[in-house]
Design a protein around this motif. Structure first.
Motif, PDB file in Angstrom:
ATOM      1  N   ILE B  26      -1.256  -5.394   8.023  1.00 39.38           N
ATOM      2  CA  ILE B  26      -0.832  -6.573   7.261  1.00 39.38           C
ATOM      3  C   ILE B  26       0.321  -6.178   6.357  1.00 39.38           C
ATOM      4  N   ILE B  27       1.398  -6.915   6.437  1.00 41.02           N
ATOM      5  CA  ILE B  27       2.574  -6.611   5.618  1.00 41.02           C
ATOM      6  C   ILE B  27       3.061  -7.909   4.982  1.00 41.02           C
ATOM      7  N   GLY B  28       3.379  -7.862   3.704  1.00 42.37           N
ATOM      8  CA  GLY B  28       3.933  -9.047   3.053  1.00 42.37           C
ATOM      9  C   GLY B  28       4.073  -8.825   1.564  1.00 42.37           C
ATOM     10  N   GLU B  29       4.634  -9.821   0.913  1.00 39.91           N
ATOM     11  CA  GLU B  29       4.818  -9.728  -0.534  1.00 39.91           C
ATOM     12  C   GLU B  29       3.486  -9.962  -1.234  1.00 39.91           C
ATOM     13  N   GLU B  30       3.093  -9.051  -2.064  1.00 38.47           N
ATOM     14  CA  GLU B  30       1.879  -9.172  -2.905  1.00 38.47           C
ATOM     15  C   GLU B  30       0.568  -9.207  -2.110  1.00 38.47           C
ATOM     16  N   VAL B  31       0.603  -8.769  -0.859  1.00 40.31           N
ATOM     17  CA  VAL B  31      -0.621  -8.876  -0.056  1.00 40.31           C
ATOM     18  C   VAL B  31      -1.661  -7.801  -0.393  1.00 40.31           C
ATOM     19  N   ALA B  32      -1.203  -6.680  -0.969  1.00 42.20           N
ATOM     20  CA  ALA B  32      -2.119  -5.555  -1.168  1.00 42.20           C
ATOM     21  C   ALA B  32      -2.662  -5.512  -2.605  1.00 42.20           C
ATOM     22  N   GLN B  33      -1.915  -4.904  -3.497  1.00 45.56           N
ATOM     23  CA  GLN B  33      -2.456  -4.642  -4.837  1.00 45.56           C
ATOM     24  C   GLN B  33      -2.708  -5.917  -5.637  1.00 45.56           C
ATOM     25  N   TYR B  34      -1.929  -6.934  -5.402  1.00 44.83           N
ATOM     26  CA  TYR B  34      -2.062  -8.214  -6.115  1.00 44.83           C
ATOM     27  C   TYR B  34      -3.112  -9.097  -5.440  1.00 44.83           C
ATOM     28  N   ASN B  35      -3.562  -8.693  -4.250  1.00 38.46           N
ATOM     29  CA  ASN B  35      -4.589  -9.431  -3.496  1.00 38.46           C
ATOM     30  C   ASN B  35      -4.089 -10.705  -2.821  1.00 38.46           C
ATOM     31  N   GLY B  36      -2.767 -10.850  -2.742  1.00 43.02           N
ATOM     32  CA  GLY B  36      -2.214 -12.036  -2.083  1.00 43.02           C
ATOM     33  C   GLY B  36      -1.877 -13.123  -3.089  1.00 43.02           C
ATOM     34  N   ALA B  37      -0.687 -13.704  -2.926  1.00 39.80           N
ATOM     35  CA  ALA B  37      -0.255 -14.752  -3.867  1.00 39.80           C
ATOM     36  C   ALA B  37      -1.259 -15.898  -3.872  1.00 39.80           C
ATOM     37  N   TRP B  45      -6.879  -4.582   0.747  1.00 33.96           N
ATOM     38  CA  TRP B  45      -6.217  -3.303   0.415  1.00 33.96           C
ATOM     39  C   TRP B  45      -7.250  -2.291  -0.097  1.00 33.96           C
ATOM     40  N   GLN B  46      -8.163  -2.753  -0.963  1.00 26.86           N
ATOM     41  CA  GLN B  46      -9.202  -1.838  -1.459  1.00 26.86           C
ATOM     42  C   GLN B  46     -10.047  -1.330  -0.291  1.00 26.86           C
ATOM     43  N   ARG B  47     -10.267  -2.222   0.661  1.00 25.57           N
ATOM     44  CA  ARG B  47     -11.150  -1.876   1.758  1.00 25.57           C
ATOM     45  C   ARG B  47     -10.475  -1.023   2.831  1.00 25.57           C
ATOM     46  N   PHE B  48      -9.222  -1.341   3.139  1.00 25.85           N
ATOM     47  CA  PHE B  48      -8.591  -0.687   4.290  1.00 25.85           C
ATOM     48  C   PHE B  48      -7.452   0.276   3.926  1.00 25.85           C
ATOM     49  N   GLY B  49      -6.995   0.217   2.681  1.00 24.83           N
ATOM     50  CA  GLY B  49      -6.039   1.224   2.223  1.00 24.83           C
ATOM     51  C   GLY B  49      -4.578   0.927   2.511  1.00 24.83           C
ATOM     52  N   ASP B  50      -3.737   1.874   2.071  1.00 26.71           N
ATOM     53  CA  ASP B  50      -2.277   1.698   2.080  1.00 26.71           C
ATOM     54  C   ASP B  50      -1.682   1.541   3.473  1.00 26.71           C
ATOM     55  N   LYS B  51      -2.295   2.192   4.439  1.00 28.83           N
ATOM     56  CA  LYS B  51      -1.667   2.150   5.770  1.00 28.83           C
ATOM     57  C   LYS B  51      -1.810   0.771   6.419  1.00 28.83           C
ATOM     58  N   ARG B  52      -2.935   0.118   6.151  1.00 30.57           N
ATOM     59  CA  ARG B  52      -3.242  -1.111   6.894  1.00 30.57           C
ATOM     60  C   ARG B  52      -2.833  -2.384   6.153  1.00 30.57           C
ATOM     61  N   VAL B  53      -2.651  -2.267   4.843  1.00 31.73           N
ATOM     62  CA  VAL B  53      -2.284  -3.448   4.040  1.00 31.73           C
ATOM     63  C   VAL B  53      -1.129  -3.031   3.126  1.00 31.73           C
ATOM     64  N   VAL B  54       0.049  -3.590   3.395  1.00 30.26           N
ATOM     65  CA  VAL B  54       1.276  -3.042   2.821  1.00 30.26           C
ATOM     66  C   VAL B  54       2.029  -4.080   2.002  1.00 30.26           C
ATOM     67  N   ASP B  55       2.260  -3.751   0.739  1.00 25.95           N
ATOM     68  CA  ASP B  55       3.084  -4.616  -0.109  1.00 25.95           C
ATOM     69  C   ASP B  55       4.560  -4.436   0.238  1.00 25.95           C
TER      70      ASP B  55
END
Lengths: 370, 324
Positions: B26-37, B45-55
């Motif tokens: 998953i790649i997009g703006e604010e999709v990872a650390q912000y949990n999605g706009a 992101w917490q569950r799958f980590g940096d490789k699979r969910v990318v801000d």
């Protein structure tokens, strides 16, 4: 970072071609066998003869569309592509014949594509600007200036995601440096440390517009990479040794450190942006073109180099040239003799699921022509 | 069956597919650390980590194009556009690269990419943030586009979109993210290109997609209660591929059609549906096909007027009564 060069000059009459303090001794070149060096000459000549033959038929009106010729730039594609390993990939813009032949695409399929025939590499669906050979790690062939620069980044992203030690060589023209997509790509490449090498083939004119009239930074184009903290360099595109040495260094950076590089290669095209503006006097003089042909031609210079090194004779070179001419003529005949694509193929190659007759491809209506 | 939100259904679909296939990212703006706009990717992101969910930085042309390039190598990126309205800065990548590269390569390349995000008006965010480009996407052979109207459809279509080997655009709706529907716990898929009758009826067909389906259902309820008119509501779900048979079947059953479409009328999705009906079910019609679309001006900011600009229950009822 290299020291800023002087503005890229247009060649002058008294200029000596090739700096004798050359790159032949670079590690990547010192190990070359004579056979490989002769192979590079053969590839460059094949590209030139292919395009000269295609131009002949284009001028007879048997092809459609545009024909963006690579003639004069051959050392760039041949030199860079000669370094590719199993996990290294290539993508370029619409001046794509040279890269296509360099990666090993056949003259027949390429010529047939220009003729719009069913035997063409894209089955007559892509044309001159859209040659592809993913089995040879060649991802096109893209028609929109700069549009391929995020795709090249994506190839690098995919390699890194899969944990493969490889890189993407993303070629572009000098005009593409002014496109936003390129700058977004540079930022992402640096931010995510992606193994991509952007190779700017600076042939001095973006269509009919000179560097001076199109770029705010006139010294060079690669320099803009400084804005993204990306290492950059400039290579003399007349010298196959230098092209190889500097590309190898960029590829090492990609392979070993997963870092991007911008490499500007100084080169020149003898024909127009496309055939329509060939040698247009509005933006350059016939004398300028002659100077390049006489003093800076990459094939002529490489041939001289190999003769000086004692690995080639004039007779060898003539034989290579004859064979290339014949191969191009044979390819043209193959294209002429090939069938036009059948009308029903218009609806093929649109959707993978439809072509592969999967359930997803047969659910719902995909095409709306009756 | 548990009731879950449209947002959670999408979230579950993404989580299931990330788990199922190591190539899904998953790649997009604010999709990872912000949990999605809009919190569609919450917790991933917490569950799958940096490789699979990318801000990604705000560079839609860059990162959407990058996803397309990666998909050519077999990665299956699910790209979030914070709004489909932002797709226009990545238009060349979506249309020319994702949409055409298979064709121009004579079938040598395919792009198994999903581009998803909300595409709707009705939230008073002005014209730049209220676009519904499903008609533009559907006008591009090579691309697919779906517009789920319920949580159940959102989950099933998203999973199919991710497994599809062609580029699929999923158009969601911010006004539906918080709405709940019954969604089964066991895994299911909804194929692209299959419409769904959301309400059976005999007197008129209301054909819609996206949130317009919800509006049509409300109208159908009032038509039944107050006018004794039994409207059938057909949810297209998928625009391209399109379930043409379902459209023709409902028209052959009710002999009247009102097309409800939050898209603009000129060359909008409903224009294509109307053309299909007149070409193939003309003799089955007892009345001209009617359309209730977004009023044909840029999306207005004023909340009161924007609600009037989008298809309303009363406009639908009015059209049905005109052809009863």
């Amino acid at each position: 970072m290299p020291k800023l060069p002087n503005p890229m000059p247009i060649a002058t009459d008294d200029e000596v071609a090739l700096d004798p303090a050359d790159y032949a001794r670079a590690e990547i070149n010192a190990s070359l066998k004579p056979k490989q060096k002769i192979g590079f000459l053969r590839e460059m000549i094949r590209i030139r003869r292919f395009e000269q033959t295609s131009l002949k038929y284009y001028n007879q009106g048997v092809m459609g569309g545009f024909l963006h010729l690579y003639i004069g730039q051959e050392a760039v594609a041949v030199g860079t592509v000669s370094l590719l390993g199993k996990n290294d990939h290539v993508i370029t813009a619409y001046r794509d014949h040279g890269h296509a032949l360099a990666v090993g695409m056949g003259m027949n399929e390429c010529m047939a594509e220009l003729f719009g025939k069913a035997t063409g590499c894209s089955r007559g669906k892509g044309g001159s600007m859209h040659f592809f050979a993913p089995d040879k790690n060649y991802w096109g062939g893209h028609g929109i200036v700069g549009g391929q620069t995020p795709l090249g980044l994506g190839l690098a992203y995919g390699l890194k995601y899969k944990g493969l030690k490889g890189c993407a060589l993303c070629f572009m023209g000098d005009g593409a440096v002014n496109q936003g997509a390129y700058h977004e790509s540079l930022n992402l490449a640096a931010l995510w440390k992606l193994p991509v090498v952007y190779i700017i083939e600076n042939n001095k004119y973006s269509m009919g517009t000179t560097l001076e009239r199109s770029s705010a930074m006139r010294n060079c184009l690669a320099e803009r990479a400084d804005g993204y903290g990306i290492v950059w360099d400039i290579a003399n595109g007349e010298d196959l040794y230098e092209v190889r040495a500097k590309t190898a260094s960029a590829m090492r950076r990609a392979h070993d450190q997963s870092l991007p590089t911008v490499l500007e290669v100084d080169t020149y095209r003898y024909y127009g942006h496309s055939v329509a503006d060939a040698n247009a006097k509005k933006y350059r003089s016939p004398e300028e073109i002659e100077r390049y042909k006489n003093h800076h031609d990459p094939i002529r210079l490489w041939k001289k180099r190999l003769i000086d090194e004692g690995v080639l004779t004039e007779a060898d070179a003539d034989a290579i040239d004859e064979a290339a001419k014949e191969e191009a003529d044979t390819a043209a005949q193959f294209a002429i003799d090939s069938d036009t694509p059948a009308p029903e193929t218009i609806f093929e190659d649109v959707y993978w699921e439809v072509d592969n007759k999967t359930e997803a491809g047969s659910t719902g209506k995909h095409f709306f022509s009756e | 069956m548990p009731l879950i939100t449209y947002r959670k259904a999408l979230n579950d679909a993404l989580a299931e597919e990330i788990t199922r296939d190591e190539n899904v990212v998953i790649i997009g703006e604010e999709v990872a650390q912000y949990n999605g706009a809009y919190k569609v990717t919450e917790g991933l992101w917490q569950r799958f980590g940096d490789k699979r969910v990318v801000d990604a930085p705000i560079s839609e042309a860059g990162f959407i194009g990058m996803g397309i390039g990666a998909s050519m190598l077999g990665i299956r990126p699910v790209m979030e556009l914070m709004f489909w309205s932002f797709a226009y800065v990545a238009w060349d990548q979506i249309i020319n690269n994702a949409g055409q590269v298979r064709y121009m390569s004579g079938g040598l390349i395919n792009c198994p990419i999903v581009i998803r995000g909300p595409a709707n008006g009705g939230t008073s965010v002005g014209a730049t943030h209220s676009h519904t480009p499903e008609n533009f996407i559907a006008n591009t052979p090579g691309l697919k586009v779906v517009c789920p109207a319920t949580a159940y459809d959102a989950k099933g279509l998203m999973k199919s979109a991710i497994r599809d080997n062609d580029p699929v655009c999923v158009m969601e709706n911010t006004l539906l993210y918080g709405e709940s529907w019954e969604v089964p716990e066991e895994e299911y898929l909804i194929p692209l290109g299959v419409a769904d009758i959301k309400r059976e009826g005999t007197d008129v067909s209301l054909i819609a997609h996206g949130r317009a389906v919800i509006t049509a259902l409300k109208a159908a309820e009032i038509l039944a209660a107050e006018h004794d008119i039994h409207a059938e509501v057909l949810d297209l779900r998928s625009i391209r591929p399109l379930d043409e048979e379902a459209i023709l079947n409902t028209v052959r059953k009710t002999h009247r059609a009102v097309l409800v479409d939050e898209n603009k009328p000129f060359c909008g999705v409903s224009a294509q549906i109307a053309a299909t009906i007149q070409e193939k079910a003309f003799d089955d019609l007892d009345a001209p096909v009617q359309r209730v679309c977004a009023l044909d001006a840029p999306a207005i900011y004023s909340p009161v007027l924007e609600n009037l600009q989008l298809p309303t229950v009363s406009r639908i009822i009015e059209k049905v009564l005109q052809i009863r």
